[in-house]
Design a protein around this motif. Sequence first.
Motif: not given
Length: 307
Positions: A206-208, A112-115, A210-232
């Motif tokens: 497999s689950l770790l 569930n946490l991975a999904v 998936l989790i690490l990949y998704t959070y690496m992508k999220i962090l990348r978007v947060c650092f390059s995105g707007s303040k609103q994106t980081r808050q969300k």
Amino acid sequence: MMNSTQVSHFTLAAYFDTGVFKYLYFLIILTVYVLIVSANVLLIVIICMNRSLHEPMYLFLVSLFVNQLYGSALLFPFLLVQILSDIHTVSAAVCFLQIFCLHSYAGVEFFNLAVMSYDRYLAICYPLQYNTHMSCKRVAFLIAASWFPPFLILATQTPLTFSLQLCGNIINKVYCHNYSIVKLACSDTTVNNIYGLFTSWITLISLLTLILYTYMKILRVCFSGSKQTRQKALSTCTPHLASLLNFFFGCMFEVVQSRFNMNSVPSMLRIFLSLYFLTCQPFFNPVLYGLKLSKIRHACKSLFSVK
């Protein structure tokens, strides 16, 4: 040497005489169980009754809360009975049922946490395509995919343990645990060990990944995105990360206890650590999500506010 079918009961040796304090422990465990059931049922009802919460993220939360009720129902009543009992034994049938249910609870929790991490990845990295990717059919499939694999794995693992020939019936825990019974075996446990290690490592890696990949992508978007994106990202990912870390470290406590000699550790601490991921996670999650997610928080306030 006895086959598991010839063992009528197991003795749970981790319990010890606490005298009159057993009534205090009983009240503490009962209070925790009532709070867990109340908090999880409350959030399930709130999400189901509010159409504004009929979104993929909240539906995955319902799946998480239902699993926590499932796991708690197979542990807390059992603990309450054992605390008040003078003889800490459990029938073989109940023991293997508890093994199946508690291990499947842990597996479903991790899936569930991975999904949920995948859901947050799509919501933050692909907000415009999110509704297309997370259709009703996709949500139903992901929820089913969270529940089916752990039950399938345990449907094979539990009979393997049940077929072992045992040289004893004493388990050094406060509840039934698969590896504790495997350690009692006189017969060859190679198949059990290979199956257990294979399914555990495949699931974990497999689950770790998936989790690490998704959070690496999220962090990348947060650092390059707007303040609103980081808050969300911060508002929705913080409770998920906290829940994930809490569950992961709780499981690590249990793995370390099962594999290494912990006799030097005080018995009360050993019991607490072995119960941590089974007791703290179902209580921690509804409180965390109820406080951190604004939509759930507002729905709770409107439910209890006096009109």
